[in-house]
Design a protein around this motif. Structure first.
Motif, short mmCIF file in Angstrom:
data_model
loop_
_atom_site.label_atom_id
_atom_site.label_comp_id
_atom_site.label_asym_id
_atom_site.label_seq_id
_atom_site.Cartn_x
_atom_site.Cartn_y
_atom_site.Cartn_z
N ARG A 1 -4.68 4.72 1.46
CA ARG A 1 -4.16 4.90 2.91
C ARG A 1 -3.40 6.48 2.65
N LEU A 2 -3.20 6.51 3.47
CA LEU A 2 -2.23 7.49 4.03
C LEU A 2 -0.96 6.80 4.65
N LEU A 3 -0.33 8.09 4.92
CA LEU A 3 1.06 7.45 5.66
C LEU A 3 1.40 9.35 6.50
N ALA A 4 0.85 8.92 7.73
CA ALA A 4 1.05 10.43 8.01
C ALA A 4 3.09 10.56 8.96
N TYR A 5 3.32 11.97 8.38
CA TYR A 5 5.09 11.39 9.17
C TYR A 5 4.96 13.22 9.53
N GLU B 1 2.59 -5.71 3.58
CA GLU B 1 1.89 -6.27 4.89
C GLU B 1 3.10 -5.02 5.36
N ILE B 2 1.78 -3.62 6.16
CA ILE B 2 3.45 -3.08 6.60
C ILE B 2 3.25 -2.43 7.86
N SER B 3 3.89 -2.60 9.05
CA SER B 3 4.12 -2.02 10.31
C SER B 3 3.62 -0.67 10.20
N ARG B 4 2.80 -0.81 11.13
CA ARG B 4 1.31 0.55 11.20
C ARG B 4 2.58 1.68 11.69
N SER C 1 3.26 -7.22 22.19
CA SER C 1 5.08 -7.01 22.33
C SER C 1 5.69 -6.95 21.05
N ARG C 2 5.02 -6.75 19.61
CA ARG C 2 4.58 -6.55 18.13
C ARG C 2 4.04 -5.68 17.70
N PRO C 3 4.12 -4.67 17.31
CA PRO C 3 3.37 -3.20 16.25
C PRO C 3 2.27 -3.77 15.71
N GLU C 4 1.27 -3.41 15.55
CA GLU C 4 0.16 -4.22 13.72
C GLU C 4 0.86 -3.53 13.23
N THR C 5 0.03 -4.43 12.17
CA THR C 5 -0.13 -4.66 10.93
C THR C 5 -1.21 -4.39 10.29
N THR C 6 -0.81 -3.87 8.60
CA THR C 6 -1.94 -3.66 7.69
C THR C 6 -1.53 -3.87 6.19
N LYS C 7 -2.23 -4.31 5.26
CA LYS C 7 -2.25 -4.30 4.22
C LYS C 7 -2.51 -3.09 3.96
N ALA D 1 -2.88 4.91 7.25
CA ALA D 1 -2.13 3.59 6.95
C ALA D 1 -1.20 3.38 8.85
N GLY D 2 -0.42 4.21 8.13
CA GLY D 2 0.44 4.17 9.12
C GLY D 2 0.98 5.10 9.36
N VAL D 3 1.69 5.51 10.54
CA VAL D 3 2.42 6.81 11.58
C VAL D 3 4.49 6.42 11.35
N ILE D 4 4.40 7.52 10.51
CA ILE D 4 6.11 7.52 10.25
C ILE D 4 7.11 8.38 12.02
#
Length: 489
Positions: free
Chosen positions: A199-203, A15-18, A3-9, A278-281
């Motif tokens: 960490r990478l933020l992927a777009y 504390e960000i949404s993945r 019901s909620r997106p995973e988070t990571t540090k 870390a997360g995808v945009i």
């Protein structure tokens, strides 16, 4: 389905949404000159935040995105768990004084209406201009002042991220293109992240929407109206073209059916399962196209070995995207929405200004401003007719700062940028280099400088001599000189 997106540090305590919600589409919506309704758009962002998509990504040039995010943040005040607003500062290359950097950050603070930026991501157009190191140093000081919580970079290749980290700059993230079409970030950059904790933020993970069922079995678009798809159609063409892309879509479809999810889910999951990410945009056309429910499916399945075998077979039929991460903004082929950026890069002022040698026709020289040249009586580089000779160059930044002490590979990267800038000032490029000479303080450290040399000259293949000299003036790890010849027109 979760019901909620995973988070990571990310960094020390973000504390960000993945799944980060990308706001670049606001610029596309506003391209006819009509601004979005700030309060209405902020209301749409509030719906994302309420569903757990609490992290928003934007930039100084994404139209009114920062203002929209600012309206959202104002609704939460000083709440500890308010949504996060990540933005980017993309200045034109030039002297990066403390005042210039502070003004750029202050504008972001004002537009967001906050006292501290959650993540300030820095973009730089050409590493031939060394101002990027000054900018990151000033950003680090502003972080110490409390104006920035964490610092990231965007579109840095592995080599220059390495230099920044070797300079002990507090970079926690690098935002880069990363998808099943563009897999560059899975290589050297991810290896560097594994060693350093960045960490990478992927777009670009969904290639502007091309990675979906709606394009499976369809012909290539004859016309493209929005900027995002213009850009990612170029990536598809560079990766082998529409036919190879259709094979990839079919493979993604096979995996998607196994798990009862969408093609977009599988494409995104492949990126998310890369340890460095870390997360995808994922972009949202605010008020027009929202896929929150489908995106939540990302966290209800995982790819297994059979899935990866199907995808790897499709990857084998594709061409690798040329160069390293970020090269699409700095060299051909320019894989951007507007295509060829050479006109933009040519307008960037050179850090060197050639001057004629008094009394000698057809000779020019230039200086870098280091303490060594006036002391020893030499020029950084000289041009004699169509021949250019660049003096032994060390990783000296400004007048006397040694870049990346003790790191021969990082120093080599910085040195080659300085050499490239000298050649550019004379109307030449690295492609014109016919000989390099590399002097190493420690012969045992040959591999790193060789890798850095190969990244630049792997296709050019000039003559080369590498020597261990025992000691270099100033305590540097490496010194390099080159010769170049400009072909007659």
């Amino acid at each position: 389905m979760t019901s909620r997106p995973e988070t990571t540090k990310l960094g020390s305590d973000l504390e960000i949404s993945r799944i980060l919600t990308g706001l670049w589409q606001i610029a596309d919506i506003e391209k006819d000159g009509t601004p979005v309704d700030l309060d209405a758009a902020a209301g749409h962002l509030a719906d994302y935040a309420a569903a757990g998509f609490t992290t928003f990504d934007m930039a100084d040039h994404y139209g009114n995105a920062e203002l929209v995010a600012g309206r959202l943040l104002a609704r939460h005040g000083e709440e500890a768990d308010r949504p996060l607003a990540f933005t980017k500062w993309c200045p034109e290359p030039g002297p990066m004084t403390e005042d210039v950097v502070r003004a750029g950050v202050q504008e972001r603070l004002d537009r967001l209406g906050v006292s501290r930026i959650d993540l300030l991501q820095f973009h730089w157009w050409t590493f031939e201009h060394p101002g990027w190191l000054d900018a990151l140093r000033h950003l680090a000081r502003l972080r110490e002042e409390g104006l920035i919580k964490e610092i990231g970079v965007t579109n840095f290749d592995a080599a220059h991220l390495h230099v920044a980290l070797a300079e002990n700059l507090p970079v926690v993230s690098n935002q880069v293109s990363f998808s099943v079409v563009d897999r560059r970030a899975a290589g050297t950059l991810s290896d560097l992240c594994a060693r350093t904790g960045v960490r990478l933020l992927a777009y670009g993970t969904l290639c502007g929407g091309f990675l979906s069922e709606s394009w499976l079995g369809k012909p290539a678009p004859a016309e493209i109206a929005d900027w995002s798809r213009m850009k990612y159609k170029r990536f598809i063409d560079a990766a082998g073209g529409w036919e190879a892309f259709q094979v990839l879509l079919a493979a993604l479809g096979t995996v998607a059916r196994r798990h009862g999810v969408s093609i977009s889910n599988v494409a995104t999951r492949w990126v998310l399962e890369t340890p460095s990410v870390a997360g995808v945009i994922i972009g949202a056309r605010i008020g027009e196209s929202e896929h929150r429910a489908d995106n939540l499916k990302l966290f209800g399945f995982a790819l297994d070995d059979a899935d990866r075998a199907v995808l790897d077979k499709a990857f084998a039929g594709m061409a690798p995207i040329p160069g390293d991460c970020g090269d699409e903004y700095r060299r051909p082929p320019f894989l951007t929405a507007s295509g060829d950026l050479s006109h933009h890069l040519e307008k960037i002022p050179s850090i060197y200004q050639p001057e004629p040698v008094p009394g000698r026709a057809n000779r020019w020289r230039l200086s870098s401003g280091s303490i060594w040249e006036p002391l020893a009586g030499f020029s950084r580089a000289m041009r004699v007719g169509d021949r250019i000779l660049v003096s032994g160059t060390t990783a000296t930044h400004g007048a006397d700062h040694c870049v990346a002490p003790g790191d021969a590979e990082a120093q080599t990267t910085y040195v080659l940028d300085k050499i490239a800038a000298a050649l550019t000032a004379f109307g030449a490029s690295m492609e014109d280099v016919v000989r390099t000479r590399v002097y190493l303080q420690d012969v045992g450290a040959w591999e790193g400088p060789s890798r850095a040399h190969g990244r630049v000259f792997g296709d050019i293949r000039p003559a080369n001599t590498t020597l261990a000299v025992g000691s270099l003036i100033g305590g540097y790890e490496v010194e390099i000189e080159v010769e170049a010849i400009i072909d007659p027109q």
